[in-house]
Design a protein around this motif. Sequence first.
Motif, PDB file in Angstrom:
ATOM      1  N   TRP A 145       0.855  -1.187   0.000  1.00  0.00           N
ATOM      2  CA  TRP A 145       0.000   0.000   0.000  1.00  0.00           C
ATOM      3  C   TRP A 145       0.889   1.234   0.000  1.00  0.00           C
ATOM      4  O   TRP A 145       1.915   1.262   0.680  1.00  0.00           O
ATOM      5  N   THR A 146       0.487   2.240  -0.770  1.00  0.00           N
ATOM      6  CA  THR A 146       1.263   3.484  -0.792  1.00  0.00           C
ATOM      7  C   THR A 146       0.344   4.677  -0.551  1.00  0.00           C
ATOM      8  O   THR A 146      -0.845   4.648  -0.890  1.00  0.00           O
ATOM      9  N   LEU A 147       0.927   5.699   0.012  1.00  0.00           N
ATOM     10  CA  LEU A 147       0.209   6.944   0.236  1.00  0.00           C
ATOM     11  C   LEU A 147      -0.122   7.546  -1.119  1.00  0.00           C
ATOM     12  O   LEU A 147       0.726   7.596  -2.011  1.00  0.00           O
ATOM     13  N   ASP A 148      -1.343   7.989  -1.292  1.00  0.00           N
ATOM     14  CA  ASP A 148      -1.792   8.560  -2.557  1.00  0.00           C
ATOM     15  C   ASP A 148      -0.918   9.753  -2.905  1.00  0.00           C
ATOM     16  O   ASP A 148      -0.781  10.683  -2.109  1.00  0.00           O
ATOM     17  N   PRO A 149      -0.342   9.752  -4.090  1.00  0.00           N
ATOM     18  CA  PRO A 149       0.550  10.854  -4.485  1.00  0.00           C
ATOM     19  C   PRO A 149      -0.175  12.093  -4.997  1.00  0.00           C
ATOM     20  O   PRO A 149       0.459  12.990  -5.528  1.00  0.00           O
ATOM     21  N   THR A 171      -4.980   9.168   2.176  1.00  0.00           N
ATOM     22  CA  THR A 171      -5.538   8.129   1.318  1.00  0.00           C
ATOM     23  C   THR A 171      -4.407   7.204   0.894  1.00  0.00           C
ATOM     24  O   THR A 171      -3.359   7.670   0.453  1.00  0.00           O
ATOM     25  N   TYR A 172      -4.638   5.905   1.048  1.00  0.00           N
ATOM     26  CA  TYR A 172      -3.680   4.882   0.623  1.00  0.00           C
ATOM     27  C   TYR A 172      -4.321   4.058  -0.473  1.00  0.00           C
ATOM     28  O   TYR A 172      -5.525   3.812  -0.443  1.00  0.00           O
ATOM     29  N   ARG A 173      -3.497   3.628  -1.412  1.00  0.00           N
ATOM     30  CA  ARG A 173      -3.974   2.753  -2.491  1.00  0.00           C
ATOM     31  C   ARG A 173      -3.072   1.545  -2.571  1.00  0.00           C
ATOM     32  O   ARG A 173      -1.856   1.646  -2.368  1.00  0.00           O
ATOM     33  N   LYS A 174      -3.691   0.435  -2.918  1.00  0.00           N
ATOM     34  CA  LYS A 174      -2.936  -0.803  -3.100  1.00  0.00           C
ATOM     35  C   LYS A 174      -2.061  -0.648  -4.329  1.00  0.00           C
ATOM     36  O   LYS A 174      -2.521  -0.192  -5.382  1.00  0.00           O
ATOM     37  N   THR A 175      -0.794  -0.988  -4.192  1.00  0.00           N
ATOM     38  CA  THR A 175       0.155  -0.901  -5.301  1.00  0.00           C
ATOM     39  C   THR A 175      -0.120  -2.034  -6.277  1.00  0.00           C
ATOM     40  O   THR A 175      -0.245  -3.186  -5.870  1.00  0.00           O
ATOM     41  N   ILE A 176      -0.248  -1.692  -7.521  1.00  0.00           N
ATOM     42  CA  ILE A 176      -0.504  -2.697  -8.573  1.00  0.00           C
ATOM     43  C   ILE A 176       0.840  -3.135  -9.145  1.00  0.00           C
ATOM     44  O   ILE A 176       1.671  -2.321  -9.504  1.00  0.00           O
ATOM     45  N   GLY A 177       0.988  -4.469  -9.250  1.00  0.00           N
ATOM     46  CA  GLY A 177       2.202  -5.031  -9.872  1.00  0.00           C
ATOM     47  C   GLY A 177       3.289  -5.016  -8.944  1.00  0.00           C
ATOM     48  O   GLY A 177       4.278  -5.035  -8.626  1.00  0.00           O
TER      49      GLY A 177
END
Length: 177
Positions: A145-149, A171-177
Amino acid sequence: MAGNPIEIVHVVAMDNQHCIGVDNQLPWHIPADLQHFKQITQGGVIVMGRKTFDSLGRLLPNRSHWVLTRQTDWQHDGVHVRQNVEDLLTDAAQDAIARGQSSVYVIGGGELFHLTLPFADRLEITHVDLDVRGEAHYPEIPNDWTLDPDPFFDRSTLIDEKSGISFRFETYRKTIG
Protein backbone atom coordinates in the motif's frame (compact mmCIF):
# COMPACT_ATOMS: atom_id res chain seq x y z
CA MET A 1 -15.05 -10.76 -5.49
CA ALA A 2 -12.81 -11.33 -8.50
CA GLY A 3 -13.63 -9.07 -11.43
CA ASN A 4 -15.79 -6.88 -9.24
CA PRO A 5 -16.15 -3.34 -10.64
CA ILE A 6 -16.81 -2.01 -7.15
CA GLU A 7 -14.02 -0.45 -5.11
CA ILE A 8 -13.76 -1.63 -1.48
CA VAL A 9 -12.80 1.33 0.72
CA HIS A 10 -11.85 1.31 4.40
CA VAL A 11 -12.88 4.49 6.21
CA VAL A 12 -11.23 4.67 9.62
CA ALA A 13 -9.73 6.99 12.22
CA MET A 14 -6.87 5.56 14.24
CA ASP A 15 -4.30 6.74 16.75
CA ASN A 16 -0.51 6.32 16.62
CA GLN A 17 -0.81 2.71 17.85
CA HIS A 18 -3.66 1.90 15.40
CA CYS A 19 -6.27 2.02 18.17
CA ILE A 20 -9.76 2.64 16.76
CA GLY A 21 -11.99 1.93 19.74
CA VAL A 22 -12.37 1.89 23.51
CA ASP A 23 -15.41 0.20 25.06
CA ASN A 24 -16.98 -0.02 21.59
CA GLN A 25 -16.79 3.77 21.12
CA LEU A 26 -14.49 6.19 19.31
CA PRO A 27 -11.81 7.31 21.80
CA TRP A 28 -12.00 10.95 20.64
CA HIS A 29 -14.50 13.45 19.32
CA ILE A 30 -13.25 15.35 16.28
CA PRO A 31 -16.11 17.04 14.40
CA ALA A 32 -14.00 17.54 11.26
CA ASP A 33 -13.33 13.79 11.12
CA LEU A 34 -17.03 13.00 11.54
CA GLN A 35 -17.79 15.44 8.72
CA HIS A 36 -15.08 13.81 6.58
CA PHE A 37 -16.64 10.38 7.24
CA LYS A 38 -20.08 11.70 6.31
CA GLN A 39 -18.76 13.30 3.12
CA ILE A 40 -17.10 10.05 2.00
CA THR A 41 -19.96 7.67 2.85
CA GLN A 42 -23.04 9.84 2.18
CA GLY A 43 -25.44 8.10 -0.21
CA GLY A 44 -23.30 4.97 -0.24
CA VAL A 45 -23.24 1.40 0.96
CA ILE A 46 -21.61 0.94 4.38
CA VAL A 47 -20.40 -2.37 5.77
CA MET A 48 -19.68 -2.99 9.44
CA GLY A 49 -19.57 -5.56 12.18
CA ARG A 50 -22.47 -5.94 14.59
CA LYS A 51 -20.67 -4.26 17.49
CA THR A 52 -19.95 -1.24 15.31
CA PHE A 53 -23.60 -1.07 14.30
CA ASP A 54 -24.64 -1.32 17.94
CA SER A 55 -22.25 1.52 18.83
CA LEU A 56 -23.89 3.77 16.21
CA GLY A 57 -27.21 3.33 17.97
CA ARG A 58 -29.17 4.05 14.80
CA LEU A 59 -29.20 3.88 11.03
CA LEU A 60 -27.06 6.59 9.44
CA PRO A 61 -29.15 8.71 7.07
CA ASN A 62 -28.94 8.22 3.32
CA ARG A 63 -26.83 5.06 3.42
CA SER A 64 -27.45 1.37 2.85
CA HIS A 65 -26.38 -0.67 5.91
CA TRP A 66 -24.77 -4.12 5.81
CA VAL A 67 -23.72 -5.97 8.97
CA LEU A 68 -21.52 -9.03 9.46
CA THR A 69 -22.34 -11.09 12.54
CA ARG A 70 -21.93 -14.66 13.76
CA GLN A 71 -25.38 -14.43 15.36
CA THR A 72 -27.70 -16.18 12.92
CA ASP A 73 -30.82 -14.74 14.55
CA TRP A 74 -29.62 -11.10 14.74
CA GLN A 75 -31.63 -8.63 12.70
CA HIS A 76 -32.50 -4.96 12.63
CA ASP A 77 -34.97 -3.03 10.49
CA GLY A 78 -33.22 -1.46 7.52
CA VAL A 79 -30.08 -3.60 7.84
CA HIS A 80 -28.89 -6.39 5.54
CA VAL A 81 -27.21 -9.16 7.57
CA ARG A 82 -24.64 -11.75 6.50
CA GLN A 83 -22.56 -14.29 8.42
CA ASN A 84 -19.79 -14.67 5.83
CA VAL A 85 -17.39 -11.90 4.76
CA GLU A 86 -17.30 -12.90 1.08
CA ASP A 87 -21.13 -12.95 0.91
CA LEU A 88 -21.22 -9.63 2.74
CA LEU A 89 -18.87 -7.91 0.29
CA THR A 90 -20.40 -9.52 -2.80
CA ASP A 91 -23.96 -8.65 -1.84
CA ALA A 92 -23.04 -5.14 -0.68
CA ALA A 93 -21.24 -4.62 -4.01
CA GLN A 94 -24.39 -5.68 -5.89
CA ASP A 95 -26.35 -3.21 -3.76
CA ALA A 96 -23.85 -0.47 -4.66
CA ILE A 97 -24.16 -1.28 -8.38
CA ALA A 98 -27.96 -1.18 -8.14
CA ARG A 99 -27.66 2.26 -6.48
CA GLY A 100 -25.32 3.56 -9.18
CA GLN A 101 -22.40 3.68 -6.73
CA SER A 102 -18.78 2.73 -7.43
CA SER A 103 -17.66 1.91 -3.86
CA VAL A 104 -18.54 -0.07 -0.75
CA TYR A 105 -17.32 1.50 2.50
CA VAL A 106 -16.06 -0.70 5.33
CA ILE A 107 -16.42 1.34 8.53
CA GLY A 108 -15.40 -1.06 11.29
CA GLY A 109 -14.67 -2.54 13.61
CA GLY A 110 -11.23 -3.94 14.07
CA GLU A 111 -12.07 -7.55 13.26
CA LEU A 112 -13.91 -6.61 10.07
CA PHE A 113 -11.05 -4.37 8.97
CA HIS A 114 -8.68 -7.35 9.40
CA LEU A 115 -11.00 -9.67 7.45
CA THR A 116 -11.59 -7.25 4.57
CA LEU A 117 -8.13 -5.70 4.14
CA PRO A 118 -7.17 -8.34 1.51
CA PHE A 119 -10.21 -7.23 -0.55
CA ALA A 120 -9.70 -3.48 -0.09
CA ASP A 121 -8.63 -1.15 -2.90
CA ARG A 122 -8.37 2.13 -1.00
CA LEU A 123 -7.89 3.24 2.60
CA GLU A 124 -9.28 6.57 3.80
CA ILE A 125 -7.47 7.01 7.10
CA THR A 126 -7.66 9.78 9.64
CA HIS A 127 -4.42 9.63 11.63
CA VAL A 128 -5.12 10.97 15.11
CA ASP A 129 -2.05 12.10 17.05
CA LEU A 130 -2.87 10.31 20.29
CA ASP A 131 -1.80 7.14 22.08
CA VAL A 132 -4.96 5.51 23.41
CA ARG A 133 -5.28 2.24 25.28
CA GLY A 134 -8.16 0.42 23.65
CA GLU A 135 -9.22 -3.02 22.59
CA ALA A 136 -10.03 -2.42 18.91
CA HIS A 137 -7.18 -1.84 16.47
CA TYR A 138 -6.72 -1.30 12.78
CA PRO A 139 -4.31 -3.77 11.14
CA GLU A 140 -0.81 -2.76 10.13
CA ILE A 141 -0.86 -1.36 6.61
CA PRO A 142 0.97 -3.88 4.40
CA ASN A 143 3.96 -2.88 2.28
CA ASP A 144 1.93 -3.17 -0.94
CA TRP A 145 0.00 0.00 0.00
CA THR A 146 1.26 3.48 -0.79
CA LEU A 147 0.21 6.94 0.24
CA ASP A 148 -1.79 8.56 -2.56
CA PRO A 149 0.55 10.85 -4.48
CA ASP A 150 -2.27 13.28 -5.37
CA PRO A 151 -0.57 16.73 -5.23
CA PHE A 152 -3.95 18.45 -4.77
CA PHE A 153 -4.81 16.52 -1.60
CA ASP A 154 -3.98 18.49 1.53
CA ARG A 155 -2.14 16.23 3.99
CA SER A 156 -1.33 18.98 6.43
CA THR A 157 -1.86 18.38 10.09
CA LEU A 158 -5.06 19.89 11.40
CA ILE A 159 -5.94 20.71 15.00
CA ASP A 160 -9.39 20.32 16.51
CA GLU A 161 -10.16 23.71 18.08
CA LYS A 162 -12.10 22.36 21.04
CA SER A 163 -9.96 19.38 22.09
CA GLY A 164 -6.57 20.49 20.74
CA ILE A 165 -6.12 17.04 19.13
CA SER A 166 -4.03 17.09 15.96
CA PHE A 167 -4.94 14.83 13.03
CA ARG A 168 -4.54 14.45 9.29
CA PHE A 169 -6.45 12.79 6.47
CA GLU A 170 -4.57 10.39 4.20
CA THR A 171 -5.54 8.13 1.32
CA TYR A 172 -3.68 4.88 0.62
CA ARG A 173 -3.97 2.75 -2.49
CA LYS A 174 -2.94 -0.80 -3.10
CA THR A 175 0.15 -0.90 -5.30
CA ILE A 176 -0.50 -2.70 -8.57
CA GLY A 177 2.20 -5.03 -9.87
